[in-house]
Motif scaffolding. Sequence first.
Motif, PDB file in Angstrom:
ATOM      1  N   PRO A 289       0.837  -1.198   0.000  1.00  0.00           N
ATOM      2  CA  PRO A 289       0.000   0.000   0.000  1.00  0.00           C
ATOM      3  C   PRO A 289       0.874   1.252   0.000  1.00  0.00           C
ATOM      4  CG  PRO A 289       0.012  -1.024   2.161  1.00  0.00           C
ATOM      5  CD  PRO A 289       0.694  -1.977   1.238  1.00  0.00           C
ATOM      6  N   PHE A 309      -2.842   0.709   7.266  1.00  0.00           N
ATOM      7  CA  PHE A 309      -2.590  -0.231   6.179  1.00  0.00           C
ATOM      8  C   PHE A 309      -2.314  -1.634   6.721  1.00  0.00           C
ATOM      9  CE2 PHE A 309      -1.133   3.410   3.289  1.00  0.00           C
ATOM     10  CZ  PHE A 309      -2.352   3.436   2.634  1.00  0.00           C
ATOM     11  N   ASP A 322      -5.646   2.062  -2.457  1.00  0.00           N
ATOM     12  CA  ASP A 322      -4.569   1.917  -1.469  1.00  0.00           C
ATOM     13  C   ASP A 322      -3.285   1.413  -2.110  1.00  0.00           C
ATOM     14  OD1 ASP A 322      -6.255   2.699   0.620  1.00  0.00           O
ATOM     15  OD2 ASP A 322      -6.872   0.645   1.050  1.00  0.00           O
TER      16      ASP A 322
END
Length: 412
Positions: A289, A309, A322
């Motif tokens: 991410p 994340f 993301d």
Amino acid sequence: MSTEVKVPVLGESITEATLGQWLKKPGEAVAADEPIASLETDKVAVEVPAPVAGIMGAYSVEEGATVNVGAVIASIEEGSAGAAAPAPTAAAAAPQPVATTAAPAPAAEAAPAGDASDLPLSPAVRRLVLELGIDPSKIKGTGKDGRLTKEDVVAAAKAAPAEASPSAETAPAKAAPAGARQEERVKMTRLRQTIAKRLKSAQETAALLTTFNDCDMSEVIATRDKYKELFEKKHGVRLGFMGFFTKAVALAARDVPAVNAQIQGDEIVYHNYLDVSVAVSAPNGLVVPVVRNADAMSFAEIEKAIADFGAKAKTGSLTMDDMSGGTFTISNGGVFGSLMSTPIINPPQSAVLGLHRIEDRPVVRNGAVVVRPMMYLALSYDHRLIDGREAVTFLKIVKEAIEDPARLLIDL
């Protein structure tokens, strides 16, 4: 009357996915927008919501099948939750007497399956449950919506050896004859296939080279120990080392912009921003991410973004947004105990910084041998774009910033 369930739009340029797991069984009641299936794309897992409330109908495809966007994968029949509720209960109750019967292998395997009838288990988790003889209904799942992961099952087996001991009686039967060799074939997930292709492509396309340095973590550790409680109290997140390294990378990238650039065709694209891809371990593999505009973020903002994340990766709820983009990657193999490695760049990026475990080692300071907490740093880079002098300079700036964190505040 039935309503078709179709594969939703998965994101830009993504036209197909793999049906990773059915979350609802035929005959079970479903609510509108309730997840009924999980799809694996090249980057993340995507849940398929029920378009209407009703009763889960027949599957059109099985787990592991490749499906295109817009394809029909199941149907939702008209009905109420009350009509469907007794069915799973009756089904779950039926196998229980079998679990109390004697030792034949099929009966031993039926016990966990019966206990798990109300639980949506992926094929890998179900296989592990059977192998370890664990009752999945007694394990608290940490996956999305409380579903079990392989890590949950392994942890339960380690935490309750006494409960797992009955399965040891059936283990010799599976292992017999003595010395027999076994093989298991498991289809690669779409995410793992994509990881394999991208990493191999990076090796074949880029001129990969790695340069190393080490850094004394004494000052960062002292700073963290001094302020971690106040930091967590004020910002609601723990002060880790990633904030320091992200800041150090941002500082170094200003002096060596090629490390934060990319090759596109016969052009070099330089970025006046730093989007850091942070390598995170997820149940299905390594994902990266992106912390966007990391160069403009505070320590607290960086740590919060990374923590979010990590939680999303554990539950499989990372989104396409993301994962997209990224101009530089930081990979922390030290959390797994790695002493030194040569990380591979994440195309189309041109460099990746590898962090490793902190280890007390003897070093020379002012003519005397002393013990310091040291960490090896590794910068892998595309030599087509980044010269050795630039790579060494970049890593040296990171090292100096970590060894003297005040540099991060006064932009040195």
